[in-house]
Design a protein around this motif. Structure first.
Motif, PDB file in Angstrom:
ATOM      1  N   GLU A   6       7.287   7.501  -1.598  1.00  0.00           N
ATOM      2  CA  GLU A   6       6.218   6.516  -1.791  1.00  0.00           C
ATOM      3  C   GLU A   6       5.567   6.157  -0.464  1.00  0.00           C
ATOM      4  OE1 GLU A   6       5.608   2.162  -3.997  1.00  0.00           O
ATOM      5  OE2 GLU A   6       7.621   2.923  -3.534  1.00  0.00           O
ATOM      6  N   ARG A   7       6.389   5.987   0.578  1.00  0.00           N
ATOM      7  CA  ARG A   7       5.839   5.676   1.897  1.00  0.00           C
ATOM      8  C   ARG A   7       4.952   6.815   2.404  1.00  0.00           C
ATOM      9  NH1 ARG A   7      10.009   6.438   6.467  1.00  0.00           N
ATOM     10  NH2 ARG A   7       9.562   8.526   5.665  1.00  0.00           N
ATOM     11  N   ARG A  44       4.722  -2.287   4.102  1.00  0.00           N
ATOM     12  CA  ARG A  44       5.699  -2.692   3.088  1.00  0.00           C
ATOM     13  C   ARG A  44       6.602  -1.526   2.665  1.00  0.00           C
ATOM     14  NH1 ARG A  44       1.160  -5.565   1.094  1.00  0.00           N
ATOM     15  NH2 ARG A  44       0.790  -3.923  -0.467  1.00  0.00           N
ATOM     16  N   ALA A  45       6.020  -0.334   2.565  1.00  0.00           N
ATOM     17  CA  ALA A  45       6.820   0.843   2.190  1.00  0.00           C
ATOM     18  C   ALA A  45       7.860   1.162   3.260  1.00  0.00           C
ATOM     19  CB  ALA A  45       5.899   2.044   1.961  1.00  0.00           C
ATOM     20  N   TYR A 103       1.525   6.666   0.816  1.00  0.00           N
ATOM     21  CA  TYR A 103       0.653   5.654   1.407  1.00  0.00           C
ATOM     22  C   TYR A 103       0.145   6.102   2.769  1.00  0.00           C
ATOM     23  CZ  TYR A 103       2.235   2.452  -2.247  1.00  0.00           C
ATOM     24  OH  TYR A 103       2.495   1.866  -3.458  1.00  0.00           O
ATOM     25  N   ARG A 104       0.992   6.761   3.537  1.00  0.00           N
ATOM     26  CA  ARG A 104       0.542   7.286   4.829  1.00  0.00           C
ATOM     27  C   ARG A 104      -0.552   8.318   4.652  1.00  0.00           C
ATOM     28  NH1 ARG A 104       6.224   8.320   8.162  1.00  0.00           N
ATOM     29  NH2 ARG A 104       6.626   6.124   8.757  1.00  0.00           N
ATOM     30  N   ARG A 151       0.114  -1.606   2.850  1.00  0.00           N
ATOM     31  CA  ARG A 151       0.942  -0.799   1.945  1.00  0.00           C
ATOM     32  C   ARG A 151       1.953   0.036   2.720  1.00  0.00           C
ATOM     33  NH1 ARG A 151      -3.136   1.926  -2.513  1.00  0.00           N
ATOM     34  NH2 ARG A 151      -3.499   0.044  -3.793  1.00  0.00           N
ATOM     35  N   VAL A 152       1.454   0.658   3.795  1.00  0.00           N
ATOM     36  CA  VAL A 152       2.357   1.478   4.613  1.00  0.00           C
ATOM     37  C   VAL A 152       3.459   0.611   5.217  1.00  0.00           C
ATOM     38  CG1 VAL A 152       2.519   2.929   6.667  1.00  0.00           C
ATOM     39  CG2 VAL A 152       0.599   3.223   5.087  1.00  0.00           C
ATOM     40  N   ASP A 161      -2.707   8.435   2.212  1.00  0.00           N
ATOM     41  CA  ASP A 161      -3.939   7.714   1.873  1.00  0.00           C
ATOM     42  C   ASP A 161      -4.593   7.126   3.113  1.00  0.00           C
ATOM     43  OD1 ASP A 161      -3.479   8.326  -0.753  1.00  0.00           O
ATOM     44  OD2 ASP A 161      -2.533   6.394  -1.239  1.00  0.00           O
ATOM     45  N   LEU A 162      -3.792   6.577   4.023  1.00  0.00           N
ATOM     46  CA  LEU A 162      -4.338   6.007   5.245  1.00  0.00           C
ATOM     47  C   LEU A 162      -4.964   7.080   6.127  1.00  0.00           C
ATOM     48  CD1 LEU A 162      -4.771   3.542   7.046  1.00  0.00           C
ATOM     49  CD2 LEU A 162      -2.463   3.898   7.982  1.00  0.00           C
ATOM     50  N   LEU A 184      -4.613  -0.619   3.207  1.00  0.00           N
ATOM     51  CA  LEU A 184      -3.816   0.603   3.342  1.00  0.00           C
ATOM     52  C   LEU A 184      -2.693   0.434   4.359  1.00  0.00           C
ATOM     53  CD1 LEU A 184      -6.648   3.306   3.222  1.00  0.00           C
ATOM     54  CD2 LEU A 184      -5.001   2.758   1.429  1.00  0.00           C
ATOM     55  N   SER A 185      -3.009  -0.250   5.482  1.00  0.00           N
ATOM     56  CA  SER A 185      -1.983  -0.483   6.502  1.00  0.00           C
ATOM     57  C   SER A 185      -0.876  -1.382   5.964  1.00  0.00           C
ATOM     58  CB  SER A 185      -2.620  -1.106   7.755  1.00  0.00           C
ATOM     59  OG  SER A 185      -3.593  -0.244   8.305  1.00  0.00           O
TER      60      SER A 185
END
Length: 348
Positions: A170-171, A142-143, A174-175, A139-140, A177-178, A136-137
């Protein structure tokens, strides 16, 4: 010198030394008509004023305006216009959907609540939890890098603002989700009683959000016609924002602006004639006692109006108004039957 008044010329004006002489016809009548015309033109303003005065004594005319019953549709909560199901001029029925509003913040919160556990969790496998956090981190991270790159390209003119906004959305996902993952870990370390309380609050908030989202759909309260649509899809609105206006099927009201000196004609049930734009006369009657006075609308004032203030007299048509004349604020003129007793001074 002897003067004679009975010469042969007087007896035979068309004879001259035995020769017949043709004269042009007399022009006395033409000159007389010309002077009559000039006199009429000079006196025409006075004739018009006197005629208007006499006309006002015999016939009571007044301007009027048609008012249709209007229902305003307003937003109950803040949101974004998602879909509009009707168009201007469309006939709608009671409880027919008019438009849908959406609230992205409430839906994002629902997604966060749905990601939380619905029962007590135990973190037995620390390695799996660590791997999930790392994924998850990553993904954040990269976004965020993509957002930074697109913002740099936007400044150089090589990217569009829409691409930047899509990357930011998108970012943010992901945040979220984290954060939901960290929330699950936090709940897993809490005591069972506190977990139960958190779950109850979570379920209650979910139900509240679902109810509020369902209430964002707006339906028509009564049968009518869509008169005006004031918003577009994608537009953000706040509580109380006017969305559209509906013309209801109830009979329209006729507001007559009567001069104060003619208040005796404003009694309830008083008959009157309404002149429609096509010249047709329709019957109507007064339905409400006069309780206010206001300025006559500019479009209804005559060029020589005696006063700008008029008594507001409410009237209704005796017969249903045809659909072609159901136009809000349609200017009309009305005529009250003459009160001959009052005109002759026999009424007190």
């Amino acid at each position: 010198m002897k003067i004679r008044f009975d010469s042969g010329k007087e007896r035979n004006p068309t004879q001259e030394n035995g020769i017949h002489v043709l004269y042009a016809p007399g022009k006395r009548m033409a000159f007389r008509l010309r002077w009559y015309l000039i006199l009429f033109l000079v006196a025409s303003p006075l004739i018009w004023l006197v005629g208007n005065f006499v006309y006002g004594l015999v016939l009571i005319d007044a301007p009027a305006q048609l008012h249709l019953p209007i229902q305003e549709v307003r937003a109950r909560d803040a949101g974004r216009v998602d879909r509009i199901f009707v168009t201007v001029g469309e006939q709608v029925h009671s409880q027919q959907p008019l438009l849908d509003l959406d609230n992205p913040e409430w839906r994002a919160r629902l997604l966060q609540l749905a990601a939380l556990p619905t029962q007590s969790l135990r973190a037995d496998d620390a390695s799996l939890v660590l791997k999930e956090r790392q994924v998850l981190s990553a993904r954040v991270g990269r976004a965020e890098q993509r957002v930074a790159q697109l913002q740099s390209l936007l400044q150089q003119g090589a990217a569009t603002r829409g691409e930047v906004q899509a990357a930011q959305a998108e970012r943010d996902g992901y945040r979220a989700d984290l954060l939901a993952f960290e929330r699950r870990e936090q709940i897993a370390r809490q005591s069972p009683d506190r977990i139960d309380r958190e779950l109850i609050q979570q379920n209650t908030e979910q139900q509240w959000l679902k109810t509020r989202l369902q209430a964002l759909s707006i339906s028509t309260p009564e049968t009518g016609r869509v008169a005006e649509v004031l918003v577009n899809p994608g537009e953000n609105v706040g509580p109380g924002t006017l969305l559209m206006r509906l013309e209801l099927q109830a009979e329209p009201l006729l507001w007559v602006y009567l001069e104060p000196r003619n208040i005796s004609y404003a009694g309830i049930g008083r008959p009157l004639k309404v002149r429609m734009p096509d010249g047709e006369w329709r019957d109507a009657h007064v339905v409400q006692a006069v309780d206010s006075a206001s300025r006559t609308p500019v479009v209804l004032r005559g060029p020589f109006a005696a006063s700008e203030i008029g008594l507001q007299v409410a009237a209704r048509f005796d017969q249903p108004l045809p659909a072609r004349w159901r136009i809000d604020q349609l200017p009309l003129s009305v005529r009250f039957p003459s009160d001959w007793l009052r005109l002759l001074g026999l009424s007190h």
